[in-house]
Design a protein around this motif. Structure first.
Motif, PDB file in Angstrom:
ATOM      1  N   PRO A  91       8.902   3.609   3.344  1.00 28.73           N
ATOM      2  CA  PRO A  91       8.507   2.330   2.732  1.00 28.73           C
ATOM      3  C   PRO A  91       8.480   1.150   3.683  1.00 28.73           C
ATOM      4  O   PRO A  91       7.927   0.106   3.349  1.00 28.73           O
ATOM      5  N   SER A  92       9.052   1.303   4.854  1.00 24.84           N
ATOM      6  CA  SER A  92       9.088   0.204   5.827  1.00 24.84           C
ATOM      7  C   SER A  92       8.190   0.535   7.015  1.00 24.84           C
ATOM      8  O   SER A  92       8.591   1.283   7.913  1.00 24.84           O
ATOM      9  N   LEU A 147      -6.170  -1.135  -3.271  1.00 21.16           N
ATOM     10  CA  LEU A 147      -5.077  -0.197  -3.054  1.00 21.16           C
ATOM     11  C   LEU A 147      -5.563   1.247  -3.147  1.00 21.16           C
ATOM     12  O   LEU A 147      -5.157   2.100  -2.343  1.00 21.16           O
ATOM     13  N   LYS A 148      -6.431   1.534  -4.090  1.00 22.65           N
ATOM     14  CA  LYS A 148      -6.953   2.897  -4.229  1.00 22.65           C
ATOM     15  C   LYS A 148      -7.776   3.290  -3.002  1.00 22.65           C
ATOM     16  O   LYS A 148      -7.685   4.428  -2.517  1.00 22.65           O
ATOM     17  N   MET A 149      -8.567   2.352  -2.486  1.00 24.38           N
ATOM     18  CA  MET A 149      -9.324   2.660  -1.279  1.00 24.38           C
ATOM     19  C   MET A 149      -8.384   2.862  -0.102  1.00 24.38           C
ATOM     20  O   MET A 149      -8.609   3.725   0.755  1.00 24.38           O
ATOM     21  N   GLY A 150      -7.301   2.087  -0.064  1.00 26.25           N
ATOM     22  CA  GLY A 150      -6.300   2.280   0.980  1.00 26.25           C
ATOM     23  C   GLY A 150      -5.677   3.665   0.929  1.00 26.25           C
ATOM     24  O   GLY A 150      -5.439   4.290   1.975  1.00 26.25           O
ATOM     25  N   GLU A 183      -2.141  -7.351  -0.458  1.00 26.61           N
ATOM     26  CA  GLU A 183      -1.078  -8.354  -0.413  1.00 26.61           C
ATOM     27  C   GLU A 183      -0.473  -8.616  -1.797  1.00 26.61           C
ATOM     28  O   GLU A 183      -1.065  -8.282  -2.830  1.00 26.61           O
ATOM     29  N   ASP A 184       0.718  -9.250  -1.805  1.00 30.32           N
ATOM     30  CA  ASP A 184       1.334  -9.670  -3.063  1.00 30.32           C
ATOM     31  C   ASP A 184       0.352 -10.509  -3.871  1.00 30.32           C
ATOM     32  O   ASP A 184      -0.382 -11.340  -3.313  1.00 30.32           O
ATOM     33  N   GLU A 185       0.362 -10.339  -5.174  1.00 27.30           N
ATOM     34  CA  GLU A 185      -0.560 -11.064  -6.050  1.00 27.30           C
ATOM     35  C   GLU A 185      -0.417 -12.571  -5.899  1.00 27.30           C
ATOM     36  O   GLU A 185      -1.396 -13.318  -5.992  1.00 27.30           O
ATOM     37  N   LEU A 231       0.836  -1.204   0.000  1.00 27.97           N
ATOM     38  CA  LEU A 231       0.000   0.000   0.000  1.00 27.97           C
ATOM     39  C   LEU A 231       0.868   1.251   0.000  1.00 27.97           C
ATOM     40  O   LEU A 231       0.594   2.207  -0.736  1.00 27.97           O
ATOM     41  N   ILE A 232       1.909   1.248   0.810  1.00 29.15           N
ATOM     42  CA  ILE A 232       2.805   2.408   0.864  1.00 29.15           C
ATOM     43  C   ILE A 232       3.457   2.649  -0.487  1.00 29.15           C
ATOM     44  O   ILE A 232       3.534   3.788  -0.969  1.00 29.15           O
TER      45      ILE A 232
END
Length: 225
Positions: free
Chosen positions: A67-68, A211-214, A195-197, A53-54
């Motif tokens: 990023p962490s 992700l956009k909602m996040g 999460e990762d695909e 998300l970040i």
């Protein structure tokens, strides 16, 4: 190139470098954190969700988030270093009295909590948040609430990532003196969508919607302290 012009360009370059370093020092990357709680629930679930998300928020909206992501306990003095904290899991959540007090002070002081039910969290998180804010109850936010249009439009509210009980996704909030201090995504599973695909093999459009909602939640939290 004449020497004098070379020196002027060199001086401008160093001036730019000094100013940029000063601005960077004045505006360090924003840190966010995942809440480590007691009670037996898997607070550590969705290990790749916040980093993804970040990365998306930084790439798409230049949000300047470290990023962490960190991990924080509600009794830690570090709690106040994060404008945004995220809590998820499947099982039981339990806050002791010190955690209840700290979380209340953190949220009233401008912090923001996002709770994402990863399935099985609902009963305990409602019970524990009622201890933190006995005078408040979760209310379902209308679809025209700004959190659904902060950066990306979601005219029908939260996207549905995973089925769970097949219910429609709902976004609940705790509102204190007109300010949304906690957003609770239920029957949605946003974190799984981050999460990762390779973990759930969700379609790209479903992951992008999550992700956009996040990003909407992050931007809202940062802009409404």
């Amino acid at each position: 190139m004449p020497f004098i012009y070379y020196m002027r360009i060199r001086a401008l370059f160093f001036l730019f470098f000094i100013v940029s370093q000063h601005l960077l020092a004045q505006n360090p990357l924003v840190k966010i954190a995942k809440v480590k709680y007691k009670g037996g629930g898997d607070w550590y679930a969705n290990k790749t969700s916040l980093p993804n998300l970040i990365q998306f928020a930084n790439q798409q909206k230049k949000m300047g988030i470290d990023p962490s992501p960190e991990t924080v306990e509600l009794t830690s003095p570090m709690l106040w270093n994060y404008p945004f904290i995220h809590l998820t899991g499947h099982g039981n959540v339990l806050f002791d009295k010190e955690e209840q007090k700290n979380l209340r002070q953190y949220l009233l002081g401008g912090g923001f909590l996002h709770i994402d039910d990863n399935y099985g969290l609902d009963k305990s998180i409602r019970r524990e948040m009622a201890k933190v804010f006995p005078e408040l109850s979760f209310v379902e936010l209308p679809f025209n609430h700004p959190i659904y249009s902060q950066a990306y439009p979601f005219p029908k509210g939260l996207p549905k990532v995973h089925e769970h009980d097949g219910k429609a996704p709902q976004g609940f909030g705790l509102i204190y003196q007109g300010r949304l201090i906690c957003f609770y995504s239920y029957e949605c599973d946003l974190g799984n969508g981050w999460e990762d695909e390779s973990i759930y093999h969700d379609p790209a459009e479903k992951r992008e919607a999550a992700l956009k909602m996040g990003v909407n939640i992050l931007q809202y939290a940062f802009l409404h302290p």
